[in-house]
Design a protein around this motif. Sequence first.
Motif, mmCIF file in Angstrom:
data_model
loop_
_atom_site.group_PDB
_atom_site.id
_atom_site.type_symbol
_atom_site.label_atom_id
_atom_site.label_comp_id
_atom_site.label_asym_id
_atom_site.label_seq_id
_atom_site.Cartn_x
_atom_site.Cartn_y
_atom_site.Cartn_z
ATOM 1 N N UNK A 184 0.710 -0.989 -0.062
ATOM 2 C CA UNK A 184 0.188 -0.285 0.206
ATOM 3 C C UNK A 184 0.727 0.646 -0.394
ATOM 4 N N UNK A 185 2.250 1.461 0.711
ATOM 5 C CA UNK A 185 2.547 2.537 0.896
ATOM 6 C C UNK A 185 3.640 2.712 -0.977
ATOM 7 N N UNK A 186 3.500 1.634 -1.612
ATOM 8 C CA UNK A 186 4.506 1.457 -2.711
ATOM 9 C C UNK A 186 3.303 2.811 -3.686
ATOM 10 N N UNK A 187 2.569 1.642 -3.253
ATOM 11 C CA UNK A 187 0.962 2.343 -4.837
ATOM 12 C C UNK A 187 0.818 3.345 -4.227
ATOM 13 N N UNK A 188 0.576 3.884 -2.707
ATOM 14 C CA UNK A 188 0.708 5.839 -2.427
ATOM 15 C C UNK A 188 1.812 5.935 -2.847
ATOM 16 N N UNK A 189 2.902 6.411 -2.316
ATOM 17 C CA UNK A 189 4.359 6.785 -3.823
ATOM 18 C C UNK A 189 3.894 7.395 -4.824
ATOM 19 N N UNK A 190 3.851 5.812 -5.273
ATOM 20 C CA UNK A 190 3.048 6.271 -6.410
ATOM 21 C C UNK A 190 2.426 6.837 -7.564
ATOM 22 N N UNK A 240 1.973 9.651 -6.371
ATOM 23 C CA UNK A 240 2.550 11.060 -6.297
ATOM 24 C C UNK A 240 3.777 10.752 -7.289
ATOM 25 N N UNK A 241 4.004 9.896 -7.982
ATOM 26 C CA UNK A 241 5.369 9.745 -8.886
ATOM 27 C C UNK A 241 6.509 9.371 -8.182
ATOM 28 N N UNK A 242 6.340 8.794 -7.258
ATOM 29 C CA UNK A 242 7.481 8.345 -6.406
ATOM 30 C C UNK A 242 8.055 6.714 -6.411
ATOM 31 N N UNK A 243 9.186 6.291 -7.363
ATOM 32 C CA UNK A 243 9.618 4.827 -6.421
ATOM 33 C C UNK A 243 9.620 4.689 -5.693
ATOM 34 N N UNK A 244 9.059 3.610 -5.801
ATOM 35 C CA UNK A 244 9.850 3.234 -3.698
ATOM 36 C C UNK A 244 9.750 1.575 -4.218
ATOM 37 N N UNK A 245 10.437 1.202 -2.939
ATOM 38 C CA UNK A 245 10.248 -0.411 -2.505
ATOM 39 C C UNK A 245 11.025 -0.942 -1.767
ATOM 40 N N UNK A 246 10.690 -2.259 -1.094
ATOM 41 C CA UNK A 246 11.684 -2.775 0.432
ATOM 42 C C UNK A 246 12.784 -3.161 -0.269
ATOM 43 N N UNK A 247 13.613 -2.797 0.636
ATOM 44 C CA UNK A 247 15.556 -2.818 0.177
ATOM 45 C C UNK A 247 15.770 -3.706 1.619
ATOM 46 N N UNK A 248 14.786 -3.698 3.045
ATOM 47 C CA UNK A 248 15.928 -4.445 4.315
ATOM 48 C C UNK A 248 15.233 -5.056 5.299
ATOM 49 N N UNK A 249 15.315 -5.358 6.217
ATOM 50 C CA UNK A 249 14.348 -5.739 7.778
ATOM 51 C C UNK A 249 14.698 -5.643 8.482
ATOM 52 N N UNK A 250 13.548 -5.106 9.716
ATOM 53 C CA UNK A 250 14.346 -4.558 10.838
ATOM 54 C C UNK A 250 14.481 -5.773 11.883
ATOM 55 N N UNK A 251 15.428 -6.194 12.646
ATOM 56 C CA UNK A 251 15.385 -7.693 13.629
ATOM 57 C C UNK A 251 16.190 -6.861 14.928
ATOM 58 N N UNK A 252 15.589 -7.849 15.796
ATOM 59 C CA UNK A 252 16.665 -7.109 17.102
ATOM 60 C C UNK A 252 17.820 -7.686 16.664
ATOM 61 N N UNK A 253 18.561 -7.070 18.124
ATOM 62 C CA UNK A 253 20.289 -7.135 17.426
ATOM 63 C C UNK A 253 20.674 -8.356 17.524
ATOM 64 N N UNK A 254 20.069 -8.905 19.465
ATOM 65 C CA UNK A 254 20.427 -9.819 19.803
ATOM 66 C C UNK A 254 20.252 -10.724 18.485
ATOM 67 N N UNK A 255 19.527 -11.604 18.640
ATOM 68 C CA UNK A 255 18.916 -12.201 17.212
ATOM 69 C C UNK A 255 19.452 -12.293 16.006
ATOM 70 N N UNK A 256 20.335 -11.036 14.992
ATOM 71 C CA UNK A 256 20.617 -10.411 14.271
ATOM 72 C C UNK A 256 20.996 -11.405 13.149
#
Length: 373
Positions: free
Chosen positions: A321-327, A329-345
């Motif tokens: 939904x975020x990618x479609x919303x930005x598109x 408005x003429x902006x390219x967006x893409x998933x580029x990574x993820x967030x994890x807990x540092x202790x189990x990264x």
Amino acid sequence: MSDQGEQITYAAAGVDVEAGDKAVELMKADVRRATRPEVLGGLGGFAGMFDASTIARMERPVLATSTDGVGTKVAIAQALDRHDTIGFDLVGMVVDDIVVCGAEPLFMTDYIATGKVVPERIAAIVGGIARACEQAGVALVGGETAEHPGLLDPDEYDVAGAATGVVEHADVLGPQRVQPGDAVLGIASSGLHSNGYSLVRKVVAHAGWQLDRHVDEFGRTLGEELLEPTHVYSLDLLELIRTDGVDVHALSHVTGGGLAANLARVLPSQVFARVDRATWTPPPVFSTVQRLGQVPQADIERTLNMGVGFVAMLPADQVDLAVRTLAGRGLDAWPMGEVTALESADVEDGVEVVQGAKGVDGGSVQVVGSHPS
């Protein structure tokens, strides 16, 4: 009085007050369009005034402020004698820092220092600032042009600005909202933006390239590529923040320091973000600079945005939904990574991990992989 009885005037000292007045007349029409209903008074007052009654009705309004310039990109504008776009760089550098915390930028002021006031040049600079403010929904409520003969050459100038915005305390974005499982969403830059031009100019000079050189990879001249204005993201990101079904947790403006350092600034210390270069291809200007100057990968990534203007952290199931919303408005967006807990990264051996930046004890970021060929 000198022996010859010569009278020394302000104009003889290099300051032309009449030229400054003419510059103000030339810029008036543009500045009038960069306004909001809350603005009181007009151009020429000692201070810009903004009706804060709307803010007063907020439950717990938090003011956000930012100031910045555009660095040595002004040298490109001066060399090309084109001054109507540098204002977009200034506005982008200032107001988009305010949006990072979720605030809506409200008003801005600018400051121009120059060796000699050329009214048409000053009007072009301010005209660009005003048009960018209009695009960002920000009022340009005042500014100053200072003539500094003897300190700056006649064709030299520098620009700076400051802006103020507001956000409800309950809506402040930042590390306190980020959590393991969040996706890292990249949002495309419009080019180099306004950071790292000291490196870029050094590389270009070393290669002996002239600004009028046509570069096939760019489809235009080198100068046109280097002067490409910074995209102003404020209204795009405010739209994303206000979209039903999208819960933006944090934003990062990728400016000086590059992607990893600026992302680390908006993460809590106990999390780790892994970003994969394979998810995007930087525009040709970045590989061209790196190749011409044989710039090490780590150095260029600490200096330039590498095609990523902003980063958003949000729940993984809201990325589409975020990618479609930005598109929209003429902006390219893409998933580029993820967030994890540092202790189990899952930290890749032998690859730099950036932890915090610019005095912030933030999270940890590792950029892995290679960009597509």
